[in-house]
Write a protein that holds these residues in place. Structure first.
Motif, PDB file in Angstrom:
ATOM      1  N   LEU A 100      15.485  -0.838   9.454  1.00 21.77           N
ATOM      2  CA  LEU A 100      14.351  -0.033   9.884  1.00 21.77           C
ATOM      3  C   LEU A 100      13.132  -0.481   9.094  1.00 21.77           C
ATOM      4  N   SER A 101      11.952  -0.347   9.662  1.00 25.99           N
ATOM      5  CA  SER A 101      10.741  -0.651   8.902  1.00 25.99           C
ATOM      6  C   SER A 101       9.646   0.325   9.281  1.00 25.99           C
ATOM      7  N   TYR A 102       8.789   0.611   8.276  1.00 31.58           N
ATOM      8  CA  TYR A 102       7.699   1.559   8.461  1.00 31.58           C
ATOM      9  C   TYR A 102       6.414   0.933   7.928  1.00 31.58           C
ATOM     10  N   PRO A 103       5.286   1.123   8.626  1.00 31.44           N
ATOM     11  CA  PRO A 103       4.009   0.658   8.072  1.00 31.44           C
ATOM     12  C   PRO A 103       3.560   1.568   6.942  1.00 31.44           C
ATOM     13  N   VAL A 104       2.894   0.993   5.937  1.00 33.37           N
ATOM     14  CA  VAL A 104       2.333   1.745   4.825  1.00 33.37           C
ATOM     15  C   VAL A 104       0.819   1.642   4.923  1.00 33.37           C
ATOM     16  N   THR A 105       0.131   2.780   5.036  1.00 36.68           N
ATOM     17  CA  THR A 105      -1.316   2.787   5.225  1.00 36.68           C
ATOM     18  C   THR A 105      -1.979   3.641   4.167  1.00 36.68           C
ATOM     19  N   ASP A 106      -3.290   3.415   3.962  1.00 38.98           N
ATOM     20  CA  ASP A 106      -4.068   4.268   3.062  1.00 38.98           C
ATOM     21  C   ASP A 106      -4.580   5.473   3.839  1.00 38.98           C
ATOM     22  N   PRO A 107      -5.260   6.432   3.164  1.00 37.02           N
ATOM     23  CA  PRO A 107      -5.724   7.637   3.878  1.00 37.02           C
ATOM     24  C   PRO A 107      -6.654   7.345   5.041  1.00 37.02           C
ATOM     25  N   GLU A 108      -7.324   6.205   5.032  1.00 31.86           N
ATOM     26  CA  GLU A 108      -8.203   5.854   6.149  1.00 31.86           C
ATOM     27  C   GLU A 108      -7.458   5.124   7.260  1.00 31.86           C
ATOM     28  N   GLY A 109      -6.155   4.970   7.118  1.00 31.91           N
ATOM     29  CA  GLY A 109      -5.371   4.327   8.163  1.00 31.91           C
ATOM     30  C   GLY A 109      -5.329   2.816   8.059  1.00 31.91           C
ATOM     31  N   ARG A 110      -5.872   2.248   7.002  1.00 31.34           N
ATOM     32  CA  ARG A 110      -5.832   0.791   6.848  1.00 31.34           C
ATOM     33  C   ARG A 110      -4.442   0.351   6.383  1.00 31.34           C
ATOM     34  N   LEU A 111      -3.935  -0.688   6.982  1.00 31.78           N
ATOM     35  CA  LEU A 111      -2.598  -1.162   6.674  1.00 31.78           C
ATOM     36  C   LEU A 111      -2.546  -1.780   5.284  1.00 31.78           C
TER      37      LEU A 111
END
Length: 869
Positions: A413-424
């Motif tokens: 499984l994999s999940y994207p990790v983003t900052d509070p502004e939604g930047r990857l």
């Protein structure tokens, strides 16, 4: 802005500017750490808000603020500093210190070291304005070290006017020299020779008196703040002895507090007598306010700096905890950054992929990770499409299963990790070894379909297969045979040599018959010593081969128990589809009837179902009962009667037992007792429907009557083979909101012991659920005391054979006393059934039996009095 942020001393604003810039750097670093941890930080937000307020105060303050690095580079000026020399802040930063103070450059390092040592006093210098003017300045410098960086904060003010006055005073008389200190302040003059005290207009204003009317000393002290009077009086008296008079204190004017600085020079004659003097009175309220604000600001900035250090420590601790957690996890974890390079990998990931501990993966491209693995994929083409790859980098990937060559199964499984502004920021990859779980699931499926003693298919799986074969035959027109057989003398083996010997016989029989069953045929153990075989038949195939081989194989097996040589025999009954029935109930009933026809032929033989050989009509009656039971289930002709179980100590009602009755479909007014239809229903699957109906009605009754005691429900031995029944009971109780302890499940001892593995699983499941278990007919097989440690029943119901006419049978009394002693030793309750008179009840109480049931206490009734409570 001036109305919101009061003017502050120049050096205070320089501190503000330096700290604001340093704080901005620290906040930027803290923000990156907080984002990397996926957390919002309250300290960070407070510091950011403080930064905005301080920046505005510094930017719009009236004093001049400069921020200089140890290398003499000007990194910040406020508007006041730039305007004082005719530049914009950007222009002033561009030309730097050499552009406005060329003389200061060579001495800067010396000033910086002195300032760092903490002993650099304010100094004067001259700045060159944009139009060439020389602007005298007084500079107060402060050394600061924040976030690992050094700064010099300078506070400047123009002193051109003061310089002019000083120059004029130097040219004036001594009186003008003494007056230079009081420029732009109030002053006073004392002449004792003329007995004259003069206050300037500004001095009068400061003390709140009319011009020309100075206060005497006592009135002056009265205006001094009470907390400062003693110090002021002591300073004046010391000045009268020749010391300098320079004191700062507070005064109260019209209820308001003001700060003053007073200085004086007194004149004495040759005898030391006071002749007079001059003094200045300076209003320093604004400076004191600025000092207080500066101190508060510095304190808050230091607090903010401490908070940043605390935040850094917290982040480091959290990072340590997270690292320890990920290291300890058995799930493989890999973080990759936005450039698809490995940022973190835990030991489980390396172990899972057989990557050596010495191999460092951090910083390497993710696509190269598995090049260090020694594992091979069972399906390389499939793996190459999905391993460490995702089609849409901003979405959660699907769960993929990866089959390895060594038989293991991994999930990805994999999940994207983003900052509070939604930047990857990157991606998290998770791997889990599910090999054991998959094997466990397969094992559970095997256990749900298999008899634990022999490994053959169980009754539940047999029933499913029979239903499927009937449905398939209805479509294709094929024929098949159902073989029913049991061991003719199995009860003798159990009773004489014990159940361990009986288990040995069953296992050996299963093994022998399994060897002659063809592929595609089903061989199942239905319970006890009953077995069944489902065999498809070709159009011209004779039926005699298989049953004949079963009979011969069993009779050929030698057994030896306790020095005795035994040979068992079997009776086999055969029913054909569709000749002897086109549904499950008819086929099972006819195969069972054929088995008894074989026994009537002398056992150790087989027989195909023949209705003409049942001269007594018992078979026809059995088939008729199957239809009557089916009609009763369809038309709702079953009903419950209830009989109370009472405590022997006080005759109080302990609980109720639900007893099923059936209305005759042909004559609903006639009530049929369970002894007539339950044994027939137990031959097929109808007993399972009856058990579920009784359970459902009993639980509904408990829900409708919260005040009634628990209800005991009898469950047949056939239900042990139904793995779905415990879940059915759980759902009934949950839907109706019933405490499981209010439902008691009664199992007959003979059924439980004959299929002890299924009974044990069934009892354990219900006990964990919270239901209580009662072992019915206890003592009917007295050698079964040993099985109590395997069957965790909380209640034992003593078989009625021991209770009837108990006072006249000493042997039965001894048996009952022994059963009570065993039950008490195992912390179990006892119930005596068939209590039909007072003397029996009294004797049971004396023997220690806990509860009693029988006609002496009450009779079964659909309208039991307890239901009306």
């Amino acid at each position: 802005m001036d109305a919101v942020f009061p003017a502050l001393p120049p050096w205070a604003h320089i501190v503000y500017g330096a700290l604001v810039l340093a704080l901005a750097v620290l906040l930027h670093r803290a923000q990156r750490r907080a984002l990397a941890l996926g957390e919002e930080n309250e300290g960070y937000r407070r510091a950011q808000e403080l930064l905005l307020r301080f920046r505005s105060m510094v930017e719009y303050a009236g004093q001049e603020v400069y921020l200089v690095t140890p290398e003499a580079r000007l990194v910040y000026v406020n508007r006041a500093a730039a305007a004082s020399v005719g530049y914009t802040p950007e222009e002033l930063l561009d030309i730097g210190i050499p552009g406005i103070d060329p003389r200061f450059g060579p001495a800067y390092r010396q000033h910086f070291e002195a300032l760092k040592a903490g002993d650099l006093p304010p100094f004067e210098t001259v700045h060159i304005a944009k139009d060439g003017r020389q602007v005298p300045k007084e500079i107060k410098a402060v050394y600061l070290r924040i976030g690992g960086q050094e700064f010099v904060c300078g506070f400047g003010q123009g002193i051109a006017e003061r310089k002019r006055i000083e120059a004029a005073l130097r040219l004036s008389e001594d009186s003008l020299k003494r007056a230079q200190a009081v420029a732009r302040t109030g002053s006073w003059h004392l002449d004792l020779g003329r007995n004259q005290l003069e206050w300037s207009e500004e001095t009068c204003r400061l003390f709140g008196v009319r011009s020309g009317e100075p206060l005497d000393y006592e009135a002056f002290l009265a205006r001094v703040h009470p907390d400062d009077r003693e110090a002021v009086d002591r300073a004046w008296k010391t000045a009268l002895q020749g010391a300098a008079y320079d004191v700062e204190h507070r005064i109260l004017v019209d209820g308001k507090i003001q700060w003053l600085r007073e200085r004086a020079e007194l004149e004495f004659d040759e005898h030391g007598h006071l002749m007079g003097g001059v003094g200045t009175v300076q209003d320093i309220t604004e400076r004191k306010s600025a000092d207080a604000a500066r101190e508060a600001l510095v304190a808050q900035l230091r607090l903010s700096e401490q908070q940043q250090r605390d935040l850094r420590l917290i982040a480091q601790r959290e990072q340590g905890r997270m690292s320890a957690l990920l290291t300890a996890m058995s799930i493989g974890i890999l973080f990759e950054d936005r450039d698809s390079r490995v940022e973190f990998v835990n030991p489980a990931f390396k172990h899972m992929w057989a990557i050596g501990d010495s191999v460092s993966l951090v910083g390497r491209p993710t696509r190269e990770v598995l090049e260090h693995s020694t594992h091979r994929f069972a399906r390389p083409a499939h793996a190459s499409k999905y391993v460490l790859q995702v089609l849409e980098t901003h979405e959660i990937s699907e769960r993929h299963e990866l089959d390895l060559y060594d038989g293991r199964i991994l999930t990805q499984l994999s999940y994207p990790v983003t900052d509070p502004e939604g930047r990857l920021l990157g991606r998290l990859w998770i791997y889990e070894d599910i090999t054991h779980e998959r094997q466990t699931a397969q094992q559970l499926l095997y256990m749900a379909e298999r008899d634990p003693l022999t490994g053959l298919f169980n009754r539940h799986r047999f029933q499913q297969q029979l239903d499927q074969m009937i449905q398939g035959a209805q479509r294709t027109g094929n024929r098949f045979a159902l073989l029913y057989f049991d061991l003719d003398e199995f009860k003798y083996i159990n009773d004489t040599f014990g159940h361990r010997a009986g288990d040995t016989v069953l296992i050996r029989t299963a093994g022998e018959i399994a060897n002659i069953v063809r592929a595609g045929e089903m061989f199942a153990r239905l319970g006890g010593d009953e077995f069944a075989i489902l065999s498809t038949l070709a159009s011209d195939e004779a039926i005699d081969t298989l049953p004949s081989r079963v009979v011969k194989s069993i009779s050929a097996v030698p057994f030896r128990f306790r020095g005795s040589n035994l040979r068992l025999t079997a009776s086999v009954g055969v029913a054909l589809y569709p000749d002897h029935g086109d549904n499950t109930e008819d086929l099972v009933a006819h195969a069972d009837a054929a088995m008894y026809q074989a026994k009537n032929l002398g056992k150790n033989t087989w027989a195909v179902y023949d209705p003409t050989r049942d001269a007594s009509g018992a078979m026809l009656e059995r088939l008729g009962w199957n239809r009557r039971i089916a009609q009763a289930l369809e038309r709702g002709l079953l009903e419950l009667h209830f009989q109370g179980i009472y405590r022997t100590a006080d005759r109080g009602l302990g609980h109720l037992e639900a007893l099923v009755r059936m209305r005759d479909p042909a004559d609903p007014a006639q009530l049929i007792m369970p002894g007539h239809f339950v044994p027939i229903a137990e031959k097929g699957s109808q007993i399972l429907e009856i058990d579920r109906w009784v359970l459902g009605r009993s639980v509904e009754l408990l829900a409708r009557h919260p005040g009634i005691p628990a209800i005991a429900v009898n469950v047949s031995g056939r239900s042990f083979d139904d793995p779905a029944l415990p879940q059915y009971i759980r759902e009934l109780l949950h839907e109706q909101g019933i405490d499981p302890a209010r439902l008691i499940i009664e199992l007959t001892e003979t059924a439980a012991v004959s299929d002890i593995q299924d009974a044990q699983r069934f009892i354990e499941t219900l006990t964990r659920m919270g239901c209580r278990i009662c072992m019915d007919d206890f003592g009917s097989g007295f050698s079964t005391f040993a099985y109590l440690k395997h069957l965790d029943a909380q209640i034992l119901k003593i078989d009625g054979l021991f209770i009837q006419d108990l006072p006249n049978h000493p042997d039965n009394q001894a048996f009952v006393r022994a059963m009570v002693d065993v039950a008490r030793g195992l912390n179990k309750l006892t119930i005596a059934e068939f209590v039909e008179d007072g003397p029996t009840f009294e004797m049971l109480r004396d023997l220690g039996v806990d509860m009693a049931q029988g006609y002496h206490l009450d009779r079964p009734s659909a309208e039991h009095p307890a239901l009306k409570l």
